[in-house]
Design a protein around this motif. Sequence first.
Motif, PDB file in Angstrom:
ATOM      1  N   GLY A 244      -3.696 -54.591 -14.182  1.00 41.24           N
ATOM      2  CA  GLY A 244      -3.322 -55.160 -15.476  1.00 41.24           C
ATOM      3  C   GLY A 244      -1.870 -54.926 -15.818  1.00 41.24           C
ATOM      4  N   THR A 245      -1.385 -53.695 -15.564  1.00 43.78           N
ATOM      5  CA  THR A 245       0.025 -53.392 -15.831  1.00 43.78           C
ATOM      6  C   THR A 245       0.931 -54.232 -14.953  1.00 43.78           C
ATOM      7  OG1 THR A 245      -0.610 -51.126 -16.399  1.00 43.78           O
ATOM      8  CG2 THR A 245       1.720 -51.544 -15.948  1.00 43.78           C
ATOM      9  N   GLY A 246       0.552 -54.352 -13.670  1.00 39.50           N
ATOM     10  CA  GLY A 246       1.372 -55.161 -12.756  1.00 39.50           C
ATOM     11  C   GLY A 246       1.414 -56.620 -13.153  1.00 39.50           C
ATOM     12  N   VAL A 247       0.256 -57.169 -13.549  1.00 41.68           N
ATOM     13  CA  VAL A 247       0.215 -58.579 -13.964  1.00 41.68           C
ATOM     14  C   VAL A 247       1.072 -58.811 -15.204  1.00 41.68           C
ATOM     15  CG1 VAL A 247      -1.303 -60.354 -14.915  1.00 41.68           C
ATOM     16  CG2 VAL A 247      -1.996 -59.089 -12.888  1.00 41.68           C
ATOM     17  N   LEU A 248       1.022 -57.879 -16.146  1.00 39.46           N
ATOM     18  CA  LEU A 248       1.826 -58.027 -17.360  1.00 39.46           C
ATOM     19  C   LEU A 248       3.317 -58.032 -17.045  1.00 39.46           C
ATOM     20  CD1 LEU A 248      -0.169 -55.783 -19.854  1.00 39.46           C
ATOM     21  CD2 LEU A 248       0.228 -58.233 -20.061  1.00 39.46           C
ATOM     22  N   TRP A 249       3.749 -57.103 -16.188  1.00 42.14           N
ATOM     23  CA  TRP A 249       5.173 -57.087 -15.822  1.00 42.14           C
ATOM     24  C   TRP A 249       5.557 -58.337 -15.028  1.00 42.14           C
ATOM     25  CZ3 TRP A 249       8.547 -54.447 -18.269  1.00 42.14           C
ATOM     26  CH2 TRP A 249       8.256 -53.198 -18.798  1.00 42.14           C
ATOM     27  N   TRP A 250       4.635 -58.830 -14.182  1.00 39.23           N
ATOM     28  CA  TRP A 250       4.924 -60.046 -13.414  1.00 39.23           C
ATOM     29  C   TRP A 250       5.038 -61.257 -14.339  1.00 39.23           C
ATOM     30  CZ3 TRP A 250       1.313 -64.176 -12.637  1.00 39.23           C
ATOM     31  CH2 TRP A 250       1.780 -65.183 -11.786  1.00 39.23           C
ATOM     32  N   ILE A 542      -5.679 -62.866 -20.613  1.00 44.35           N
ATOM     33  CA  ILE A 542      -4.269 -63.098 -20.274  1.00 44.35           C
ATOM     34  C   ILE A 542      -4.133 -64.288 -19.337  1.00 44.35           C
ATOM     35  CG2 ILE A 542      -2.300 -62.123 -19.029  1.00 44.35           C
ATOM     36  CD1 ILE A 542      -3.123 -59.389 -20.120  1.00 44.35           C
ATOM     37  N   MET A 543      -4.999 -64.342 -18.323  1.00 41.16           N
ATOM     38  CA  MET A 543      -4.900 -65.432 -17.356  1.00 41.16           C
ATOM     39  C   MET A 543      -5.238 -66.781 -17.994  1.00 41.16           C
ATOM     40  SD  MET A 543      -3.848 -63.691 -14.882  1.00 41.16           S
ATOM     41  CE  MET A 543      -3.793 -64.997 -13.667  1.00 41.16           C
ATOM     42  N   LEU A 544      -6.243 -66.804 -18.896  1.00 42.86           N
ATOM     43  CA  LEU A 544      -6.612 -68.073 -19.533  1.00 42.86           C
ATOM     44  C   LEU A 544      -5.577 -68.505 -20.567  1.00 42.86           C
ATOM     45  CD1 LEU A 544     -10.465 -67.562 -20.015  1.00 42.86           C
ATOM     46  CD2 LEU A 544      -9.330 -69.101 -18.405  1.00 42.86           C
TER      47      LEU A 544
END
Length: 642
Positions: A244-250, A542-544
């Motif tokens: 989740g942290t990685g996706v947010l930063w990406w 987040i993805m949707l």
Amino acid sequence: KSSKREWKPLEDHSCTDVPWLLLFILFCVGMGFICGFSIATGAAARLLSGYDSYGNICGQKNVKVEGIVNSGLDLTHKKYVFFLDPCNIDLVHQKIKSIALCVSACPRKELKTLADIQKFAEINGSALCSYELQPSEYTTDPRAAKLCPKYPVPESAPIPFFHRCAPVNISCYAKFAEALITFVSDSSVLHRLISGVMTSKEIIMGLCLLSLVLSMILMVIIRYISRVLVWILTILVILGSLGGTGVLWWLYAKQRISVGAVETQIAKDNLQALLIYAIAATVFTVILFLIMLIMRKRVALTIALFHVAGKVFIHLPLLVFQPFWTFLVLILFWTYWITVLLFLGTTGKHPVPNEEGFVEFRMAGPLKYMWWYHVVGLIWISEFILACQQMTVAGAVVTYYFTREKRNLPFTPILASVNRLVCYHLGTVAKGSFIITLVKIPRMILMYIHTQLKGKENACARCMLKACICCLWCLEKCLTYLNQNAYTATAINSTNFCTSAKDAFVILVENALRVAAINTVGDFMLFLGKVLIVCSTGLAGIMLLNYQRDYTIWVLPLIIVCLFAFLVAHCFLSIYEMVVDVLFLCFAIDTKYNDGSPGREFYMDKVLMEFVENSRKSMKEAGRGGGAEGRELKPMVGADEE
């Protein structure tokens, strides 16, 4: 002396705390009297049909109010209340600061000018200006600026059953929310937030359903793979928090590049929200890793306890549905309470002219005490319903634990527990819930005082108020935990509330280190389960919502989804937590009053015995075999030697 008396689980059944049951019944009779009195003497027509600013009830003939012009009108064909300025809300006095009229129909489309208002009146026969103006005078009479609605008149629709014209446009509600949320300085931000919720309502509903499904799946996992659940949860939480942290930063890096090409306020708001989310997720992940690092040596100790709790859910599958029944009963009671409150709000109120020449309905002094009685009823009966759930779960788990041959369990231990509750222990539940009510009411009063004095009191008074509120909150949590264990003791030995609370408190004090080593770690693992559900639902959100980033602010939708996911996970896993606590108290009583000798055999599961032995070894290593741990676990040494 009481600590040495013999406990005979499930052998003796007797009524407990009967005077408190009678007191609770009398209190409920008082609640029923308020309900009947408010319906009999309240102005139900004024509540359901609504009334205008001159005291006329819409949809009927009215009696003249002395000194009020436009009162006593025949409004049989005007059934809907229409506010000239529906968005002008006075939060202090909890009312709409606008002239209210009775009209024949609500405007189903926006009316931008007085000419449109006049045309609407001529076509639909619904005059939206004050009664003294004829539709033909709307565009010519200078009084129309004051006696006609503020335009543009928003599109509105009647509220079902209550005959009020409510604006359909969300901007009106945004202004209402803006008055509630005083820290928002830019009202356009709030408007965009609420429009984001309305635009994403299908996604929000889908994600809320996803959180419910994930909670059910987690309960199934707890039932069937409890031995590996702890490590699965640990690994998934680590991967989920890192992912989740990685996706947010990406997403932040990706959107930061695209913001340069699309200079819109929504894109900038989403970029700032992503940065805040990413930083918060990073801090949360670091803290979570530190906690797991500290508790890594004790995580293995929860496996056996979870295994036994999993067996309980296998034998008592109806336990999973306890949150549904409790929530349903609470919803029904709250609906009843709000309905009576609405009727009570119209009871004993008489039309009184105010300084503006309109009618207000004011309550007489003695009737205000009914409001306080009704509020106390809300708290006490709500706590009573929650306590009934605790007693039901405790009774079912106690039946499971103290039945040596599991095939001899009742067909439905849950229903058997409910039957014992209704026949014997309602007074104990009433007394326990009343104690919680006594603590909760002062805390709520202090919170209300703190809210009313916000910005007026000095720093010392503010600090003292917050300290008192915090102390009462801590006391309430401690009493809730003690109450739950008292209900378990009552279910075991059928003793009254005070005796059960004293016995449970003695047992818990004698096993303080076990409580710390078992309950804390177990509760932490259940917390990780809640975190897993929230993180999974939030990541899906987040993805949707990322596909709508160009025209929707996703801050508020994501917060709503995550809060709902946490509440759902809490409702389900709190039952599991309750089962673990009941099992622990049963086990502590079992080891204290039984020694494995003939006639005093243990009731506990073998896996639970191994669990405590591992706990004893771990605590001895942590304390280097010193004093307190060894003394506390001394009864188990004899059990192991047996």
